[in-house]
Scaffold this motif. Structure first.
Motif, PDB file in Angstrom:
ATOM      1  N   GLU A 178      -4.703  19.147   0.655  1.00 33.59           N
ATOM      2  CA  GLU A 178      -3.666  18.241   0.167  1.00 33.59           C
ATOM      3  C   GLU A 178      -4.114  16.809   0.414  1.00 33.59           C
ATOM      4  N   LEU A 179      -4.093  16.021  -0.635  1.00 34.99           N
ATOM      5  CA  LEU A 179      -4.348  14.589  -0.523  1.00 34.99           C
ATOM      6  C   LEU A 179      -3.020  13.933  -0.169  1.00 34.99           C
ATOM      7  N   GLY A 180      -2.991  13.245   0.946  1.00 31.30           N
ATOM      8  CA  GLY A 180      -1.728  12.640   1.352  1.00 31.30           C
ATOM      9  C   GLY A 180      -1.941  11.422   2.207  1.00 31.30           C
ATOM     10  N   LYS A 181      -0.831  10.846   2.584  1.00 29.63           N
ATOM     11  CA  LYS A 181      -0.837   9.700   3.486  1.00 29.63           C
ATOM     12  C   LYS A 181      -1.745   8.584   2.971  1.00 29.63           C
ATOM     13  N   MET A 182      -1.708   8.398   1.636  1.00 27.22           N
ATOM     14  CA  MET A 182      -2.477   7.312   1.032  1.00 27.22           C
ATOM     15  C   MET A 182      -1.601   6.063   1.020  1.00 27.22           C
ATOM     16  N   ALA A 183      -2.132   5.005   1.575  1.00 22.50           N
ATOM     17  CA  ALA A 183      -1.383   3.752   1.626  1.00 22.50           C
ATOM     18  C   ALA A 183      -2.363   2.584   1.589  1.00 22.50           C
ATOM     19  N   VAL A 184      -1.907   1.483   0.997  1.00 24.24           N
ATOM     20  CA  VAL A 184      -2.682   0.242   0.979  1.00 24.24           C
ATOM     21  C   VAL A 184      -1.772  -0.861   1.487  1.00 24.24           C
ATOM     22  N   ASP A 185      -2.296  -1.661   2.385  1.00 25.07           N
ATOM     23  CA  ASP A 185      -1.562  -2.797   2.933  1.00 25.07           C
ATOM     24  C   ASP A 185      -1.124  -3.691   1.774  1.00 25.07           C
ATOM     25  N   PRO A 186       0.165  -4.066   1.715  1.00 29.65           N
ATOM     26  CA  PRO A 186       0.652  -4.899   0.603  1.00 29.65           C
ATOM     27  C   PRO A 186      -0.147  -6.184   0.391  1.00 29.65           C
ATOM     28  N   SER A 187      -0.687  -6.757   1.448  1.00 30.56           N
ATOM     29  CA  SER A 187      -1.442  -8.004   1.294  1.00 30.56           C
ATOM     30  C   SER A 187      -2.788  -7.786   0.601  1.00 30.56           C
ATOM     31  N   LYS A 196     -10.300   2.952  -5.313  1.00 31.44           N
ATOM     32  CA  LYS A 196     -11.563   3.202  -4.613  1.00 31.44           C
ATOM     33  C   LYS A 196     -11.408   4.344  -3.617  1.00 31.44           C
ATOM     34  N   LEU A 197     -10.280   4.386  -2.925  1.00 33.55           N
ATOM     35  CA  LEU A 197     -10.012   5.492  -2.009  1.00 33.55           C
ATOM     36  C   LEU A 197      -9.914   6.811  -2.767  1.00 33.55           C
ATOM     37  N   ARG A 249      -1.278   5.084  11.118  1.00 30.88           N
ATOM     38  CA  ARG A 249       0.167   5.267  11.285  1.00 30.88           C
ATOM     39  C   ARG A 249       0.941   4.083  10.705  1.00 30.88           C
ATOM     40  N   ASP A 250       0.543   2.879  11.066  1.00 34.71           N
ATOM     41  CA  ASP A 250       1.291   1.688  10.653  1.00 34.71           C
ATOM     42  C   ASP A 250       1.269   1.472   9.143  1.00 34.71           C
ATOM     43  N   LEU A 251       0.125   1.693   8.508  1.00 33.46           N
ATOM     44  CA  LEU A 251       0.050   1.563   7.048  1.00 33.46           C
ATOM     45  C   LEU A 251       1.009   2.528   6.367  1.00 33.46           C
ATOM     46  N   ASN A 252       1.025   3.763   6.845  1.00 35.01           N
ATOM     47  CA  ASN A 252       1.879   4.772   6.228  1.00 35.01           C
ATOM     48  C   ASN A 252       3.357   4.534   6.491  1.00 35.01           C
ATOM     49  N   ILE A 253       3.698   4.160   7.698  1.00 35.94           N
ATOM     50  CA  ILE A 253       5.109   3.905   7.997  1.00 35.94           C
ATOM     51  C   ILE A 253       5.624   2.727   7.172  1.00 35.94           C
ATOM     52  N   ALA A 254       4.828   1.681   7.038  1.00 30.14           N
ATOM     53  CA  ALA A 254       5.234   0.535   6.222  1.00 30.14           C
ATOM     54  C   ALA A 254       5.457   0.961   4.775  1.00 30.14           C
ATOM     55  N   TRP A 255       4.547   1.776   4.244  1.00 23.67           N
ATOM     56  CA  TRP A 255       4.689   2.249   2.858  1.00 23.67           C
ATOM     57  C   TRP A 255       5.933   3.109   2.716  1.00 23.67           C
ATOM     58  N   ALA A 294     -10.038   2.356   4.374  1.00 20.73           N
ATOM     59  CA  ALA A 294     -10.729   1.320   3.605  1.00 20.73           C
ATOM     60  C   ALA A 294     -10.775   0.061   4.450  1.00 20.73           C
ATOM     61  N   GLU A 295     -11.970  -0.456   4.619  1.00 21.09           N
ATOM     62  CA  GLU A 295     -12.172  -1.671   5.395  1.00 21.09           C
ATOM     63  C   GLU A 295     -12.537  -2.803   4.429  1.00 21.09           C
ATOM     64  N   TYR A 296     -11.803  -3.895   4.529  1.00 19.94           N
ATOM     65  CA  TYR A 296     -12.041  -5.048   3.670  1.00 19.94           C
ATOM     66  C   TYR A 296     -11.995  -6.299   4.542  1.00 19.94           C
ATOM     67  N   LYS A 297     -13.063  -7.057   4.538  1.00 27.91           N
ATOM     68  CA  LYS A 297     -13.168  -8.267   5.375  1.00 27.91           C
ATOM     69  C   LYS A 297     -12.829  -7.968   6.830  1.00 27.91           C
ATOM     70  N   ASP A 298     -13.417  -6.898   7.343  1.00 26.59           N
ATOM     71  CA  ASP A 298     -13.248  -6.475   8.741  1.00 26.59           C
ATOM     72  C   ASP A 298     -11.817  -6.092   9.116  1.00 26.59           C
ATOM     73  N   GLU A 299     -10.991  -5.821   8.126  1.00 25.18           N
ATOM     74  CA  GLU A 299      -9.615  -5.381   8.370  1.00 25.18           C
ATOM     75  C   GLU A 299      -9.410  -4.026   7.710  1.00 25.18           C
ATOM     76  N   ILE A 300      -8.569  -3.191   8.299  1.00 27.63           N
ATOM     77  CA  ILE A 300      -8.214  -1.924   7.664  1.00 27.63           C
ATOM     78  C   ILE A 300      -7.155  -2.240   6.604  1.00 27.63           C
ATOM     79  N   ALA A 301      -7.513  -1.967   5.357  1.00 26.79           N
ATOM     80  CA  ALA A 301      -6.653  -2.345   4.234  1.00 26.79           C
ATOM     81  C   ALA A 301      -5.975  -1.154   3.573  1.00 26.79           C
ATOM     82  N   GLY A 302      -6.448   0.062   3.835  1.00 26.25           N
ATOM     83  CA  GLY A 302      -5.873   1.244   3.213  1.00 26.25           C
ATOM     84  C   GLY A 302      -6.369   2.510   3.884  1.00 26.25           C
ATOM     85  N   CYS A 303      -5.780   3.629   3.477  1.00 22.65           N
ATOM     86  CA  CYS A 303      -6.164   4.901   4.091  1.00 22.65           C
ATOM     87  C   CYS A 303      -5.686   6.079   3.241  1.00 22.65           C
TER      88      CYS A 303
END
Length: 157
Positions: free
Chosen positions: A76-85, A94-95, A17-23, A55-64
């Motif tokens: 439908e492919l949707g709700k794709m987001a990657v944390d800006p950091s 990769k996703l 939810r948070d990744l998508n809302i931020a995007w 997507a998990e990177y260095k034990d953090e959720i980085a995308g979805c």
């Protein structure tokens, strides 16, 4: 760089939810359909036959991303987001690659996505992976969408 793609578990609902809302807030705004899908993704996506991967990177959720059932063997492919950091690490690609492989393994006919022509980089990547623009129907799921693309695996049916 070690990126793991993991399937949805309820513990990931807030990250999704948070990744998508931020995007959405960065580029557009949260629409009613977004809120419906994101506030209870287990019920609105998973329980309807859909999928969510993260997507998990260095034990953090980085995308979805999610797959929402559209039709038999069409999602439908949707709700794709990657944390800006974590942008710039090709996590989105990769996703997307994982999503395409998953669709092929499950013998889907095609993947559909809705996007915006404002998102040049995303459209470039979708085209790079074989998506082609198709006619956008009159009743579209999101106001921000002004382009529809498909990746067809099986031209039968």
């Amino acid at each position: 760089m070690s990126i793991r793609i993991v399937p949805f578990e309820p513990k990931y609902a807030h990250s999704f939810r948070d990744l998508n809302i931020a995007w959405l807030k960065k580029y557009f705004h949260v629409e009613a359909k977004d809120a419906l899908l994101l506030e209870n993704c287990q019920e609105s996506i998973i329980d309807t036959g859909g999928f969510i991967f993260l997507a998990e990177y260095k034990d953090e959720i980085a995308g979805c991303f999610s797959f929402i059932p559209f039709d038999e063997r069409v999602f439908e492919l949707g709700k794709m987001a990657v944390d800006p950091s974590y942008q710039g690490l090709k996590i989105g690609q990769k996703l997307l690659s994982f999503a395409i492989d998953f669709a092929k393994e499950n013998q889907w006919r095609k993947i559909v996505l809705y996007s915006s022509t404002k998102l040049d980089t995303a459209l470039y990547i979708y085209r790079k992976y074989g998506f082609v623009e198709v006619e956008l129907e009159k009743e579209i799921p999101y106001k921000r969408s002004d382009i529809k693309m498909e990746l067809v695996f099986d031209s039968k049916n």
